[in-house]
Design an enzyme around this catalytic site. Sequence first.
Site, mmCIF file in Angstrom:
data_model
loop_
_atom_site.group_PDB
_atom_site.id
_atom_site.type_symbol
_atom_site.label_atom_id
_atom_site.label_comp_id
_atom_site.label_asym_id
_atom_site.label_seq_id
_atom_site.Cartn_x
_atom_site.Cartn_y
_atom_site.Cartn_z
ATOM 1 C CD GLN A 1 19.302 22.612 62.093
ATOM 2 O OE1 GLN A 1 18.643 23.629 62.102
ATOM 3 N NE2 GLN A 1 19.538 21.935 60.993
ATOM 4 N N GLY A 2 21.425 22.148 66.527
ATOM 5 C CA GLY A 2 22.304 23.183 67.090
ATOM 6 C C GLY A 2 23.273 23.670 66.037
ATOM 7 C CB SER B 1 21.527 29.362 64.266
ATOM 8 O OG SER B 1 20.874 28.922 63.114
ATOM 9 C CD GLU C 1 16.837 22.705 58.393
ATOM 10 O OE1 GLU C 1 18.074 22.546 58.397
ATOM 11 O OE2 GLU C 1 16.257 23.482 59.166
HETATM 12 C C1 LIG Z 1 11.218 29.393 63.360
HETATM 13 C C2 LIG Z 1 12.709 29.226 63.310
HETATM 14 C C3 LIG Z 1 13.264 28.028 63.689
HETATM 15 C C4 LIG Z 1 14.647 27.871 63.656
HETATM 16 N N1 LIG Z 1 15.157 26.683 64.122
HETATM 17 C C5 LIG Z 1 16.486 26.525 64.165
HETATM 18 C C6 LIG Z 1 17.034 25.342 64.739
HETATM 19 O O1 LIG Z 1 16.324 24.442 65.194
HETATM 20 N N2 LIG Z 1 18.381 25.228 64.796
HETATM 21 C C7 LIG Z 1 19.212 26.186 64.307
HETATM 22 O O2 LIG Z 1 20.421 25.996 64.352
HETATM 23 N N3 LIG Z 1 18.730 27.341 63.775
HETATM 24 C C8 LIG Z 1 17.388 27.537 63.695
HETATM 25 N N4 LIG Z 1 16.856 28.703 63.190
HETATM 26 C C9 LIG Z 1 17.783 29.777 62.783
HETATM 27 C C10 LIG Z 1 17.792 30.085 61.305
HETATM 28 O O3 LIG Z 1 18.483 29.102 60.585
HETATM 29 C C11 LIG Z 1 18.440 31.481 61.167
HETATM 30 O O4 LIG Z 1 17.581 32.411 61.796
HETATM 31 C C12 LIG Z 1 18.615 31.861 59.722
HETATM 32 O O5 LIG Z 1 19.595 31.046 59.106
HETATM 33 C C13 LIG Z 1 19.029 33.344 59.576
HETATM 34 O O6 LIG Z 1 20.090 33.654 60.392
HETATM 35 P P1 LIG Z 1 20.036 34.933 61.346
HETATM 36 O O7 LIG Z 1 18.751 34.867 62.115
HETATM 37 O O8 LIG Z 1 21.317 34.983 62.114
HETATM 38 O O9 LIG Z 1 19.914 36.186 60.372
HETATM 39 P P2 LIG Z 1 21.131 36.889 59.609
HETATM 40 O O10 LIG Z 1 22.003 35.857 58.988
HETATM 41 O O11 LIG Z 1 21.766 37.869 60.532
HETATM 42 O O12 LIG Z 1 20.380 37.660 58.451
HETATM 43 C C14 LIG Z 1 19.749 38.925 58.635
HETATM 44 C C15 LIG Z 1 19.241 39.390 57.282
HETATM 45 O O13 LIG Z 1 20.351 39.591 56.376
HETATM 46 C C16 LIG Z 1 20.152 38.831 55.188
HETATM 47 N N5 LIG Z 1 21.421 38.298 54.691
HETATM 48 C C17 LIG Z 1 22.408 37.742 55.421
HETATM 49 N N6 LIG Z 1 23.413 37.336 54.619
HETATM 50 C C18 LIG Z 1 23.057 37.622 53.352
HETATM 51 C C19 LIG Z 1 23.668 37.434 52.064
HETATM 52 N N7 LIG Z 1 24.849 36.840 51.937
HETATM 53 N N8 LIG Z 1 22.981 37.851 50.966
HETATM 54 C C20 LIG Z 1 21.769 38.448 51.079
HETATM 55 N N9 LIG Z 1 21.141 38.660 52.273
HETATM 56 C C21 LIG Z 1 21.767 38.249 53.389
HETATM 57 C C22 LIG Z 1 19.247 37.685 55.597
HETATM 58 O O14 LIG Z 1 18.536 37.171 54.488
HETATM 59 C C23 LIG Z 1 18.325 38.372 56.608
HETATM 60 O O15 LIG Z 1 17.288 39.042 55.950
HETATM 61 C C24 LIG Z 1 15.491 28.905 63.208
HETATM 62 C C25 LIG Z 1 14.920 30.116 62.803
HETATM 63 C C26 LIG Z 1 13.558 30.283 62.859
HETATM 64 C C27 LIG Z 1 12.976 31.608 62.432
#
Ligand SMILES: Cc1cc2nc3c(=O)[nH]c(=O)nc-3n(C[C@H](O)[C@H](O)[C@H](O)COP(=O)(O)OP(=O)(O)OC[C@H]3O[C@@H](n4cnc5c(N)ncnc54)[C@H](O)[C@@H]3O)c2cc1C
Length: 407
Positions: free
Chosen positions: A130-131, A133, A248
């Site tokens: 999945q691409g 993020s 998902e």
């Molecule tokens: C094990 C694992 C596998 C993954 N696999 C994939 C994959 O295959 N493909 C892919 O595309 N992505 C993948 N991801 C990415 C995942 O979808 C993102 O890490 C996730 O959506 C959070 O985004 P971020 O890491 O940028 O954190 P951020 O969005 O920067 O968030 C940081 C913190 O701020 C909080 N926050 C942000 N916005 C809000 C809001 N509006 N209200 C309240 N709180 C908020 C969040 O809850 C979090 O605690 C994976 C992540 C993990 C951990």
Amino acid sequence: MTVDLRDSAEEAGFRAAVRAWLATAVADYGPPPPAGDWPARRAYDTGWQRVLHDAGYAGLAWPGEYGGQGLPVTQQLVYLEEYAAAGAPYIGVNFVGLMHAGPTLIAEGTDEQRREHLPRILRGGAVWCQGFSEPQAGSDLASLRTRAVRQGDEYVVSGQKIWSTRAQVADYCELLVRTDPDAPKHKGITWLILDMHQPGVEVRPMRTIDGESHFCEVFLDEARVPVTNRVGAENDGWRVTNVTLRFERGTAFAQHIITLRTQVRRLVTAAKTSRTATGTAWDDPGLRRHVGRLDATVEALWRMTQLCIGEADQSGVPSPLGSAIKLRFSELAQEMSALSLRLAGRRAIGAGPGNGSSNGNGAPIDDATAEVVRDYLWSFQHTIAAGTSQIQRDLIAERILGVPKGR
Ligand SMILES: Cc1cc2nc3c(=O)[nH]c(=O)nc-3n(C[C@H](O)[C@H](O)[C@H](O)COP(=O)(O)OP(=O)(O)OC[C@H]3O[C@@H](n4cnc5c(N)ncnc54)[C@H](O)[C@@H]3O)c2cc1C
């Protein structure tokens, strides 16, 4: 209205057949390769998928014309229960293809896309990642910047993705790109099928806290995607993305959730064998109450999952209930990992299989304890992957409870 949760005669027959087949097939297939050896993991996971396929157990919910079995939802659920009880191999590298890319193609793809991809996913012949993020687009996914510019019959794609799970062994990627940079952010996105084996696609694995490389950065430098690989209309990708995310979050974790039943049993065994000054950890009524509550929560969560799978079966796409399931599953899985670690006690300190470390009393750390430690470290990801808990709470508030959208 009363609901009878017992098996009908037909379901009982199906259950017995699945159980008997799994008993032999799982033993014959053998254990997985060591953690971290991704080419070997790919071979193991796709090999097992092939075994399931050849035995008629692949794609139970998928239409027959694309290689699926088209079974009633009740039998799909029976299968999941038996699969978990048998300790059958984890879905592994097949997760994205089977649990959300394939279902998205069934719901939104063209007939040509379905014919090309679905049978291969079911046979273990193609691995998907999945691409979605990007470094600046996680929770706020619609801010993604990876650009796709149309040139004739192709899109030319440049940008960076991150956290792409198992992209190092993937053949295809469900890729979100920005096709209209001038439109409001949710309106300029398109969902593409990216062939990972082409110039302009560079995959860099990332090291995680448990020492493995579960996910990767993916750099795209003028990678080419035929227009025929577009799922849904150009700039309508946000709608398609929500279909993918509902699979998902709603149905994809079914196997993980039902496997928690086995983990509760493991917790009981661990507590009964964990010595204390006066007996075992299981003698503590507080601990027994805690495990009992976990057991009840797993069962409740499984019922919610069954409901969600039933809804998806009827309407084609799971409802927002999936966010509630994903949220509770994430927290429960973390709680269970933390309790396992607590039961392992001092044995967990400095764990590593066969590395000669000790628990402070001179006893080597065994593989089972090392697994408990690895599982605990990995459990931090549950409340982040597939959308963080905060985001699930927002979605529950807005889409299930009807709370007005926050500013
Ligand atoms: C094990 C694992 C596998 C993954 N696999 C994939 C994959 O295959 N493909 C892919 O595309 N992505 C993948 N991801 C990415 C995942 O979808 C993102 O890490 C996730 O959506 C959070 O985004 P971020 O890491 O940028 O954190 P951020 O969005 O920067 O968030 C940081 C913190 O701020 C909080 N926050 C942000 N916005 C809000 C809001 N509006 N209200 C309240 N709180 C908020 C969040 O809850 C979090 O605690 C994976 C992540 C993990 C951990």
